[in-house]
Structures are given as C-alpha cells and as structure tokens.
Design a protein around this motif. Structure first.
Motif, PDB file in Angstrom:
ATOM      1  N   ARG A  66      -0.799   4.480  11.699  1.00  0.00           N
ATOM      2  CA  ARG A  66      -0.928   3.079  11.245  1.00  0.00           C
ATOM      3  C   ARG A  66      -0.545   2.115  12.358  1.00  0.00           C
ATOM      4  O   ARG A  66      -1.253   1.117  12.599  1.00  0.00           O
ATOM      5  CB  ARG A  66      -0.036   2.859  10.019  1.00  0.00           C
ATOM      6  N   LEU A 125      -5.215   3.803   5.640  1.00  0.00           N
ATOM      7  CA  LEU A 125      -3.857   4.283   5.853  1.00  0.00           C
ATOM      8  C   LEU A 125      -2.843   3.610   4.939  1.00  0.00           C
ATOM      9  O   LEU A 125      -1.727   4.110   4.776  1.00  0.00           O
ATOM     10  CB  LEU A 125      -3.464   4.095   7.320  1.00  0.00           C
ATOM     11  N   ASP A 126      -3.227   2.487   4.338  1.00  0.00           N
ATOM     12  CA  ASP A 126      -2.360   1.806   3.369  1.00  0.00           C
ATOM     13  C   ASP A 126      -2.712   2.152   1.928  1.00  0.00           C
ATOM     14  O   ASP A 126      -2.007   1.759   0.993  1.00  0.00           O
ATOM     15  CB  ASP A 126      -2.457   0.281   3.536  1.00  0.00           C
ATOM     16  N   GLN A 139      -7.134   0.522   8.804  1.00  0.00           N
ATOM     17  CA  GLN A 139      -5.936  -0.180   8.334  1.00  0.00           C
ATOM     18  C   GLN A 139      -5.816  -0.061   6.818  1.00  0.00           C
ATOM     19  O   GLN A 139      -4.732   0.181   6.271  1.00  0.00           O
ATOM     20  CB  GLN A 139      -6.001  -1.656   8.742  1.00  0.00           C
TER      21      GLN A 139
END
Length: 466
Positions: free
Chosen positions: A408, A430-431, A427
């Motif tokens: 990240r 990965l969140d 982004q």
C-alpha cells in the motif's frame, strides 16, 4: 572465475520480462543479446544487454513473432541459447523445435511436452488420466450449438465456454441458460478462430465464487519434478490477472498439500523439464480444486515465488536448460513470509482500457521488502503495438499484513505521469475489506467496478472507486 552457464543468451522478448532475464544473465557472466523492434530501441532492456539487434517494424509479425528473422539473428550473433520469456513465441512449439534443430539451446520444456498440454481438451484428458482432478465437461471438441446445449444440460448450469487452443482468457464466456449458451458459443468460436486459428470449443462446469490458484513447478535436469508453492491469481479483469500473492490466503494446509502433489503428477505425466505452472480453480467453501490449464513457460507472476523461496527462477531455468543441478536445496527448501505482486499497466484505472503515450515522470518506490521489475523509464513511449504492462510491483513481508502494508505504501510512492495507469485501482484494492481479509474470489474486480458505477464517481484518482 566461474564458467558461465552459457557463453551467450538471446532473449526473444521485450519490456520488463526481457530486462528481468537480461539482469540475471548479466550477473551470471553471460553475454546477452536483446532483439527489439524500432519503437523499442530506447527501452531499458535494450540498453542493459551486452548487444542488441533491431528487428524492424513495430508490428509483432515483422519483429517479435518473425521466426525466420529471429533464427537468422541468433545464428548471426552466435547465440548459445534462447530464452523466450512469456507471450509472443514462448509457447510456440514450432519455434521451440526450430531453435533446437538449429543447434541452439531452448530455455524451456521440450516441444513434445508443450504440445501435450497446448490443447485444453487434450490437457484436460491427460490430467484426468494422471489422477489430477478436472471439472465436469466435454472430453472432445464441441461441434455445434445443439451439442453444446445437450452437454451443458448434462453438466448443469452455469458452464464456461472456452476455446480449446490459445490462452490469456481470450474467448472465454460464462453461460447460465440455454439462451446464454447459444450466444456464448457463437462468440467464443468466432474469437477462437480469429485469435488462434482454431475454432474448437470446450465446455466445462463453471465454479462460482472460485479462486484461481496455480502451482509453480520445476522439471529438473535429472527427470524429477518439484513444486515450489502456490500463487493466488484471483484478482482478474477480463479473465486476465492483475494481482497475485503467495501463499494463497484461501486454501488450507491440507488442500495445499493435495494441490502441490497434483501439480507434480501433472508435470511428471508429460515429462516436464524447466519452469512451468499448473493452474487450478479452487472452491473455497468445499476446499476442492480442479485442473484449469498448464503454462509451459515462466509466468508473469513468478517474482512472488522468488520472494517467498529466496531463489532466482530465471537462473534455475538456465541451469536446467544447461543440464545442471539447480542452485538450491530441493529437499529442504521451504517458503518464508508472504509476497504480493501488482501489475502496473498503462490503462484507464476504471475501465481498464489501454492508455498509450509518453512517460514524463517515472519514480519507483523502494524500501525493505519492495522490488520493482519495470520495462520503462521517464522519456519512454508506450505504444499501441504491444501489451501495456509497464512494471510489476512486488512487496514481501514476514506475514500477509506486513506485505499488504508495504504494498500500500509502495503504490502511493510509485509516481508515473504523462499517461494513465491502474495505480489508483490498486489503492482501492489494497484498502478493500474483502481483499484485506483474504476472503475474495475471481469476481472481486467486477464487484469493485459495480460499486464505483453505483456511486457514479467521475474523479480520476482513487475516488473513481470509493
């Protein structure tokens, strides 16, 4: 001074994989020869080779796919061996055979082994005979729509329609009814003919909410086949992988052991030598798996295996091709930690459409556990002639949480300007709670797209998805 594995190596590929192979060969003291089309002459892989030869026009048929031109070049530069990378001619049995007949070492499996698994129907039947689980489906090419409907009703919907030849997910379509199947069959057959010159079709049971998990194998020079763990490749768009990790967070130790054993059986059944991959579909609820296909080459995602096993697969490929022992302890080698790979493409991060152009800024992330295999640099131009893969970002950690955190941070630090990239997508990925938990399937990219569409976002960064 140690004698090099080969005196010289010609790499018949481009971009990041050519650069990756050249890096290892250079470190081993091998004279490296890059081949390139005119539009690729300024790319890093060309500059880092010992020497290069221009193949001419950007059109792959006139450069990277021109077998006669490649063989003439190999003879002219006195190449001892040829490494095909992945894509282009890497799984072309005619090319492999002609390389060998010309007296040059082919860094890959034998043409005979490649032929045995090149056809999905033949490969499926071979694996079943070897004791590898396969999905319910057709054992012969499906000849017409009526036959397709009959088979689908015997198997039970949903089913997946696949071209028997070719790869990369091209032409694959899922059908949930007779009506869907008739349309899918026509489309798949048309695409199969157009892309592969082979209109034969295979129909199999479709595993819903499946995970795509593959096993890295090495066929050693002494005839043994070993498995080097598995990679989870479930993050896909249009049946093409965009992120991979090892070990897979979706399988139990028991299932892992069964998959590794089946992969060794698969490789042994075809007399496999060198690096290859046995791809499977996993039912995460039942913890069962079925054979999908076998890739007779180095995979794009090989760095995650290198990271967790602390080996160089390209070096081992060269050793095996030269008839040598591998450079690691085959019996006692165990994986360590967790690795994640993200494929950085020059593409719109929302629709995943190619975004060619000149790169005005290129700043790679660095730090503990971070590796970047890149094919481009600032000032280079990404053309429409080839796949828009720019680089691969690999993050390793002692555990999955640490690998995720490093990935990240690295995505935020990776700066590319002048064209669009899919960095904003990563982004979001990965969140994403499902990805972070490890409980995701091959549907995850579509789910993220649907969420973005429902929110109607129009921004050009992470806000496109959240």
């Amino acid at each position: 001074m140690t004698t090099p594995v080969f005196e010289s190596l010609m790499v018949t590929n481009r971009g990041e994989i050519a650069r990756r192979i050249i890096r290892t060969a250079n470190a081993l003291g091998i004279r490296t020869i890059a081949v390139c089309s005119d539009v690729d002459a300024d790319l890093p892989f060309v500059k880092e080779a010992s020497e290069y030869v221009s193949l001419g026009p950007a059109n792959p048929a006139e450069s990277y796919l021109n077998v006669d031109k490649l063989l003439a070049t190999a003879k002219a530069v006195q190449a001892s061996a040829i490494h095909p990378g992945y894509g282009f001619l890497a799984e072309n049995t005619d090319f492999a055979r002609r390389v060998i007949e010309s007296g040059i070492v082919w860094v890959g499996p034998s043409p005979e082994s490649m032929e045995m698994v090149a056809d999905k129907i033949n490969a499926r039947n071979l694996m079943q005979a070897a004791g590898v689980p396969v999905a319910s489906g057709s054992t012969e090419p499906v000849g017409d729509p009526d036959e397709a409907v009959k088979i689908a009703n015997t198997i039970g919907y949903p089913v997946i329609v696949k071209p028997s030849g070719g790869g990369g997910g091209i032409g694959m379509m899922v059908a949930g009814s007779d009506e869907d199947l008739l349309a899918a069959f026509a489309t798949a057959r048309s695409r199969a003919e157009r892309f592969f010159g082979d209109s034969r079709i295979l129909i199999e049971q479709f595993i819903q909410d499946a995970r795509h998990v593959e096993v890295q194998i090495l066929g050693l020079a002494d005839g043994r086949v070993i498995a080097l763990g598995e990679r989870d490749c479930s993050v896909q768009r249009r049946h093409q992988k965009v992120a991979e990790e090892s070990p897979s967070p979706g399988i139990t130790p028991g299932l892992r052991a069964r998959m590794l054993d089946a992969a060794v059986k698969a490789g042994t059944a075809v007399g496999y030598r060198n690096a290859g991959t046995v791809e499977c579909l996993v039912d995460p609820v039942r913890q069962t798996f079925v054979f999908l296909e076998m890739n007779t080459r180095l995979q794009v995602e090989h760095p995650v295996t290198e990271a967790v096993f602390s080996i160089d697969l390209v070096e081992e490929q060269l050793r095996i091709a030269a008839g040598q022992d591998v450079g690691f302890d085959v019996v006692n080698r165990q994986p360590s930690g967790h690795a994640i790979e993200l494929r950085i493409y020059a593409e719109d991060p929302k629709r995943f459409l190619p975004s060619p152009g000149q790169i005005s800024q290129w700043t790679e992330p660095s730090g503990e556990g971070i590796r970047v295999d890149s094919g481009y640099a600032a000032g280079n131009t990404v053309t429409t002639a080839y796949d828009p893969l720019l680089a691969k970002l690999i993050a390793w950690g002692l555990n999955r949480d640490e690998a995720l955190a490093r990935a990240r941070s690295a995505v935020d630090a990776f700066q590319v300007a002048g064209l669009k990239t899919n960095l904003p997508f990563f982004q979001v990925l990965l969140d994403d709670p499902a990805f972070k938990s490890g409980r995701y399937s091959t549907a995850i990219v579509g789910e993220l797209q649907q969420r973005a569409k429902a929110k109607g976002e129009t921004a050009t960064s992470k806000e496109e998805y959240v």
